[in-house]
Write a protein that holds these residues in place. Structure first.
Motif, PDB file in Angstrom:
ATOM      1  N   ILE A   5     -74.585  31.595  35.800  1.00 36.31           N
ATOM      2  CA  ILE A   5     -73.544  31.721  34.800  1.00 36.31           C
ATOM      3  C   ILE A   5     -73.666  33.113  34.185  1.00 36.31           C
ATOM      4  O   ILE A   5     -74.727  33.481  33.693  1.00 36.31           O
ATOM      5  N   GLU A   6     -72.570  33.871  34.234  1.00 39.02           N
ATOM      6  CA  GLU A   6     -72.581  35.246  33.727  1.00 39.02           C
ATOM      7  C   GLU A   6     -71.574  35.392  32.590  1.00 39.02           C
ATOM      8  O   GLU A   6     -70.459  34.886  32.673  1.00 39.02           O
ATOM      9  N   LEU A  37     -68.217  42.585  32.650  1.00 40.60           N
ATOM     10  CA  LEU A  37     -68.062  41.862  33.914  1.00 40.60           C
ATOM     11  C   LEU A  37     -66.855  42.381  34.681  1.00 40.60           C
ATOM     12  O   LEU A  37     -66.375  41.732  35.606  1.00 40.60           O
ATOM     13  N   THR A  38     -66.359  43.526  34.286  1.00 48.56           N
ATOM     14  CA  THR A  38     -65.193  44.189  34.888  1.00 48.56           C
ATOM     15  C   THR A  38     -63.966  43.287  34.926  1.00 48.56           C
ATOM     16  O   THR A  38     -63.221  43.279  35.898  1.00 48.56           O
ATOM     17  N   GLY A  39     -63.768  42.524  33.857  1.00 51.39           N
ATOM     18  CA  GLY A  39     -62.584  41.684  33.720  1.00 51.39           C
ATOM     19  C   GLY A  39     -61.397  42.460  33.166  1.00 51.39           C
ATOM     20  O   GLY A  39     -60.353  41.882  32.908  1.00 51.39           O
ATOM     21  N   CYS A  40     -61.572  43.736  32.980  1.00 53.85           N
ATOM     22  CA  CYS A  40     -60.503  44.644  32.526  1.00 53.85           C
ATOM     23  C   CYS A  40     -59.774  44.137  31.290  1.00 53.85           C
ATOM     24  O   CYS A  40     -58.565  43.890  31.310  1.00 53.85           O
ATOM     25  N   GLY A  41     -60.515  43.940  30.218  1.00 51.54           N
ATOM     26  CA  GLY A  41     -59.929  43.555  28.946  1.00 51.54           C
ATOM     27  C   GLY A  41     -59.876  42.064  28.702  1.00 51.54           C
ATOM     28  O   GLY A  41     -59.505  41.623  27.616  1.00 51.54           O
ATOM     29  N   LEU A  45     -59.345  38.802  25.139  1.00 55.93           N
ATOM     30  CA  LEU A  45     -58.222  37.881  25.102  1.00 55.93           C
ATOM     31  C   LEU A  45     -58.610  36.410  24.998  1.00 55.93           C
ATOM     32  O   LEU A  45     -57.935  35.643  24.328  1.00 55.93           O
ATOM     33  N   THR A  46     -59.673  36.023  25.686  1.00 57.70           N
ATOM     34  CA  THR A  46     -60.010  34.603  25.775  1.00 57.70           C
ATOM     35  C   THR A  46     -61.493  34.437  26.103  1.00 57.70           C
ATOM     36  O   THR A  46     -62.086  35.308  26.728  1.00 57.70           O
ATOM     37  N   PRO A  47     -62.110  33.328  25.689  1.00 65.44           N
ATOM     38  CA  PRO A  47     -63.478  33.064  26.107  1.00 65.44           C
ATOM     39  C   PRO A  47     -63.518  32.840  27.627  1.00 65.44           C
ATOM     40  O   PRO A  47     -62.713  32.077  28.161  1.00 65.44           O
ATOM     41  N   TYR A  48     -64.416  33.538  28.287  1.00 63.47           N
ATOM     42  CA  TYR A  48     -64.533  33.361  29.738  1.00 63.47           C
ATOM     43  C   TYR A  48     -65.951  33.641  30.192  1.00 63.47           C
ATOM     44  O   TYR A  48     -66.769  34.207  29.461  1.00 63.47           O
ATOM     45  N   ALA A  49     -66.223  33.223  31.403  1.00 65.54           N
ATOM     46  CA  ALA A  49     -67.519  33.458  32.042  1.00 65.54           C
ATOM     47  C   ALA A  49     -67.295  33.417  33.541  1.00 65.54           C
ATOM     48  O   ALA A  49     -66.191  33.121  34.013  1.00 65.54           O
ATOM     49  N   GLY A  53     -69.856  33.473  40.541  1.00 68.17           N
ATOM     50  CA  GLY A  53     -68.896  34.497  40.943  1.00 68.17           C
ATOM     51  C   GLY A  53     -67.443  34.147  40.710  1.00 68.17           C
ATOM     52  O   GLY A  53     -66.560  34.984  40.902  1.00 68.17           O
ATOM     53  N   GLU A  54     -67.151  32.918  40.268  1.00 70.14           N
ATOM     54  CA  GLU A  54     -65.773  32.499  40.010  1.00 70.14           C
ATOM     55  C   GLU A  54     -65.494  32.543  38.509  1.00 70.14           C
ATOM     56  O   GLU A  54     -66.242  31.975  37.709  1.00 70.14           O
TER      57      GLU A  54
END
Length: 76
Positions: A5-6, A37-41, A45-49, A53-54
């Motif tokens: 989990i990242e 995590l290179t999610g580009c912003g 915007l939202t909680p994520y992880a 790798g998904e």
């Protein structure tokens, strides 16, 4: 194999930092935090992880915790 989990450190303002602690203490998974995590912003915007790798996301950190637990169960 233990799930990986990242988290993005910039996403902590949603409360994902507390969720990281719970995952480390209560579940058989490897939890990592990165500066990006290179999610580009996405972190603003939202909680994520990322689970193995998904990318997973939710409306709140509590909802994300549940999404992550469900994903871990899927992988078992």
């Amino acid at each position: 194999m233990r799930p990986i989990i990242e988290f993005c450190a910039n996403n902590a303002h949603f409360g994902t930092d507390e969720m990281m602690k719970k995952l480390k203490e209560q579940h058989e998974c490897d939890v990592y935090e990165y500066g990006c995590l290179t999610g580009c912003g996405m972190c603003y915007l939202t909680p994520y992880a990322m689970v193995n790798g998904e990318t997973v996301e939710a409306e709140t950190a509590d909802d994300l915790y549940e999404v992550i637990l469900n994903k871990i169960k899927e992988l078992s």
